[in-house]
Enzyme design. Structure first.
Site, PDB file in Angstrom:
ATOM      1  N   CYS A 119       0.820  -1.205   0.000  1.00  0.00           N
ATOM      2  CA  CYS A 119       0.000   0.000   0.000  1.00  0.00           C
ATOM      3  C   CYS A 119       0.862   1.267   0.000  1.00  0.00           C
ATOM      4  O   CYS A 119       1.672   1.470  -0.887  1.00  0.00           O
ATOM      5  CB  CYS A 119      -0.953  -0.052   1.196  1.00  0.00           C
ATOM      6  N   HIS A 120       0.721   2.113   1.013  1.00  0.00           N
ATOM      7  CA  HIS A 120       1.487   3.357   1.100  1.00  0.00           C
ATOM      8  C   HIS A 120       2.927   3.131   1.572  1.00  0.00           C
ATOM      9  O   HIS A 120       3.693   4.081   1.658  1.00  0.00           O
ATOM     10  CB  HIS A 120       0.796   4.350   2.043  1.00  0.00           C
ATOM     11  N   GLY A 121       3.299   1.891   1.861  1.00  0.00           N
ATOM     12  CA  GLY A 121       4.680   1.594   2.244  1.00  0.00           C
ATOM     13  C   GLY A 121       5.672   2.010   1.171  1.00  0.00           C
ATOM     14  O   GLY A 121       6.820   2.335   1.451  1.00  0.00           O
ATOM     15  N   GLN A 123       5.781   4.720  -0.293  1.00  0.00           N
ATOM     16  CA  GLN A 123       6.207   6.101  -0.054  1.00  0.00           C
ATOM     17  C   GLN A 123       7.558   6.128   0.644  1.00  0.00           C
ATOM     18  O   GLN A 123       8.410   6.965   0.340  1.00  0.00           O
ATOM     19  CB  GLN A 123       5.181   6.853   0.799  1.00  0.00           C
TER      20      GLN A 123
END
Length: 193
Positions: A119-121, A123
């Site tokens: 997911c947003h990991g 980033q």
């Protein structure tokens, strides 16, 4: 199979399923998992957020559990770990501002150790500069960051995972079965039934 020592980088408002499920599942198969958060110590907690897909333009967010850390960030040496896990949620957005966190991520990349991000990991991976030339899946809203950091955003269904060498990524928690299975394969973990 030799048990591995895995580091998990978390922060407040990490996605609930994306921290709880891999933390427990990786231990279930015999690995040691240390969950750490910059500025916190073993026994402290981080708050989690539950992200769901309910037909809105983006995910919804609700309060999750308090997740107890089992290791102290200041005492962690990346060299002591075999692999890295980066859950999503809102935590990657701000833990990527911590240079010590970025150095940890860079260690795993430079040493070609397995890295799993969901997911947003991505980033955090983008901020650490470790995606150049690599295919990386993520929550679609993070795709531009993957591309701008020199990676290739891999747009796959929400329940699928992507492997590029030592990097295992997925769009969101519905991919857990495939994401964790592919990560275990990269780790060299064999499960026989």
């Amino acid at each position: 199979m030799a048990a591995k020592k895995i580091l998990m980088l978390v922060g407040d408002y990490v996605e609930d399923y994306e921290v709880m499920v891999p933390f427990q599942a990786l231990q279930m198969v015999g690995h040691t998992v240390h969950a750490v958060c910059s500025g916190k110590k073993a026994g402290d907690t981080v708050r989690t957020a539950v992200h769901d897909f309910e037909g809105d333009q983006t995910y919804s967010e609700k309060p999750g559990h308090n997740f107890a850390l089992n290791a102290t960030f200041a005492e962690v040496s990346a060299q002591d770990y075999d692999a890295l896990v980066v859950p999503g949620g809102r935590a990657p957005e701000y833990i990527r501002l911590d240079q010590a966190v970025l150095e940890i991520v860079r260690h795993f990349d430079t040493a070609h150790k397995p890295i799993a991000a969901i997911c947003h990991g991505a980033q955090l991976l983008a901020a650490a500069g470790v995606l150049k030339g690599k295919g990386c899946s993520a929550y679609p809203a993070v795709g531009p960051e993957v591309t701008l950091s020199g990676g290739t955003y891999v747009d796959i269904p929400v329940d699928k995972a992507h492997v590029d060498g030592n990097l295992v990524t997925a769009p969101a928690w519905p991919a857990h079965p495939e994401w964790l299975a592919k990560f275990l394969k990269v780790l060299g973990t064999e499960i026989t039934l």
